[in-house]
Design a protein around this motif. Structure first.
Motif, PDB file in Angstrom:
ATOM      1  N   GLU A 128     -50.264 -71.602  60.922  1.00 44.37           N
ATOM      2  CA  GLU A 128     -51.075 -72.423  60.027  1.00 44.37           C
ATOM      3  C   GLU A 128     -51.167 -71.793  58.632  1.00 44.37           C
ATOM      4  N   LEU A 129     -51.230 -70.479  58.558  1.00 44.06           N
ATOM      5  CA  LEU A 129     -51.223 -69.810  57.260  1.00 44.06           C
ATOM      6  C   LEU A 129     -49.855 -69.988  56.590  1.00 44.06           C
ATOM      7  N   ALA A 130     -48.791 -69.960  57.387  1.00 40.93           N
ATOM      8  CA  ALA A 130     -47.457 -70.194  56.834  1.00 40.93           C
ATOM      9  C   ALA A 130     -47.350 -71.598  56.244  1.00 40.93           C
ATOM     10  N   ARG A 131     -47.970 -72.577  56.901  1.00 45.20           N
ATOM     11  CA  ARG A 131     -47.967 -73.937  56.371  1.00 45.20           C
ATOM     12  C   ARG A 131     -48.665 -74.006  55.017  1.00 45.20           C
ATOM     13  N   GLU A 132     -49.780 -73.309  54.893  1.00 45.65           N
ATOM     14  CA  GLU A 132     -50.501 -73.302  53.623  1.00 45.65           C
ATOM     15  C   GLU A 132     -49.654 -72.665  52.520  1.00 45.65           C
ATOM     16  N   ARG A 133     -48.996 -71.577  52.834  1.00 45.80           N
ATOM     17  CA  ARG A 133     -48.174 -70.883  51.834  1.00 45.80           C
ATOM     18  C   ARG A 133     -46.972 -71.733  51.435  1.00 45.80           C
ATOM     19  N   ALA A 134     -46.342 -72.394  52.381  1.00 46.93           N
ATOM     20  CA  ALA A 134     -45.200 -73.254  52.055  1.00 46.93           C
ATOM     21  C   ALA A 134     -45.625 -74.380  51.121  1.00 46.93           C
ATOM     22  N   ALA A 135     -46.782 -74.964  51.379  1.00 51.79           N
ATOM     23  CA  ALA A 135     -47.282 -76.030  50.509  1.00 51.79           C
ATOM     24  C   ALA A 135     -47.540 -75.506  49.105  1.00 51.79           C
TER      25      ALA A 135
END
Length: 350
Positions: A128-135
């Motif tokens: 979920e943190l990776a999703r935030e960073r990708a966005a």
């Protein structure tokens, strides 16, 4: 059936842009598994391709569209398999690919992302943190963000698996009555001698489940669609049963490919229309499923790919007398971890 976001015409079109290396994956009855499971079992082997998972079907659609008219750079968050697939598809079309992943992701998956030429950024947290960073990267650099399961290309690419299952059933791809025709020779997919009753699908973000489920409920509505998730990562299954988004604070499962905590509302809406049931399975059953697939089918699979077998192991009575198809969705697994889970020197002997 009520309408999902998916469309059969677009799914058929997707198959025309996907590299054939990802299409027509083996589907075969594995009788060696059946004494231990108490039902007829067929395997749809989505690991027989260069990225060893079904994700290449969706990334081929994404990359094809970007190569035609989109930005030449793209970013995604991935537990490993989507990142590999996007790197593979992007490399073949001259796209710059960035993948954001957890530092704790499977090392073998991360190594393969790098080997395929993508830029890899690691975060000190979960998916979920990776999703935030990708966005954040997509916003800052002005590039395309690929959000697995939310982006229809990922769902409709995966849905081409459903088309192949329907063809194996001998069903027409259209709901309209067919004109009478002369008998023809069997097609190359006519290797299943009778219809199957149920398809077991690993459930994570939902691209695979909603894609395959949509096709089956549209073209072969008599087939039961059951989604399977680890009890240590239950958010989407709990959401399906509650008919609303349910989030969890953490995950605790070896099946990293399906370990999300925040279901996407639009994906849940689709899943509610195409899934007949969603079940949770224990870690011990996942490991037992991996061991069975190795010992009786000769397959080394990652934990997510054994969820279907785990579901049968936990509820043999439910599936007794049925013909069940399980989608073996990935085989990108760390060798040392696999030995710990399955035991012995099985990787070296496989």
């Amino acid at each position: 059936m009520q309408e999902t976001r998916l469309d059969i015409a677009r799914i058929r079109a997707a198959r025309r842009v996907i590299d054939p290396v990802f299409l027509g994956t083996p589907l075969y009855r594995c009788e060696a598994l059946e004494p231990g499971l108490g039902c007829a079992v067929s395997i749809k082997l989505e690991t027989a391709n260069p990225v060893r998972s079904f994700k290449g079907r969706g990334t081929e659609v994404v990359a094809s569209l970007l190569a035609e008219r989109g930005p030449r750079a793209v970013v995604c968050a991935s537990a490993g398999n989507l990142g590999q697939a996007l790197a593979w598809s992007g490399r073949g079309r001259g796209l710059e690919v960035t993948v954001v992943a957890s530092r704790f992701a499977t090392v073998a998956k991360l190594d393969r992302i790098r080997a395929l030429g993508a830029r890899l950024e690691l975060v000190d947290g979960d998916h979920e943190l990776a999703r935030e960073r990708a966005a954040a990267i997509a916003r800052y650099e002005g590039i395309r963000l690929v959000e697995d399961s939310l982006d229809l290309e990922t769902c409709e690419g995966a849905a081409t698996i459903g088309l192949e299952l329907v063809e194996a059933l001998g069903q027409a791809e259209s709901m309209e009555p067919a004109e009478p025709t002369e008998p023809t020779e069997p097609t190359e997919l006519a290797y299943t001698t009778r219809s199957f009753d149920t398809v077991l699908i690993a459930l994570g973000g939902g691209a695979l489940a909603t894609g395959v489920g949509h096709v089956l409920k549209t073209l072969a509505p008599g087939v039961e669609v059951i989604c399977v998730q680890p009890s240590g990562a239950p958010a989407m299954t709990q959401s399906w049963h509650a008919r609303r988004v349910v989030t969890t604070d953490s995950t605790d499962t070896i099946a990293d490919g399906v370990a999300g905590r925040y279901p996407i509302p639009a994906v849940l809406d689709d899943l509610l229309l195409v899934a007949d049931d969603a079940v949770l399975v224990r870690e011990a059953s996942i490991v037992a499923g991996m061991r069975m697939l190795h010992d009786h089918a000769g397959l080394v699979v990652e934990p997510s790919a054994a969820l279907g077998i785990a579901a049968i192991l936990e509820d043999r009575d439910r599936f007794a007398g049925q013909h069940v198809v399980t989608v073996v969705c990935g085989s990108n697994v760390d060798a040392d971890a696999y030995r710990r889970w399955v035991g012995g020197d099985t990787v070296s002997r496989s």
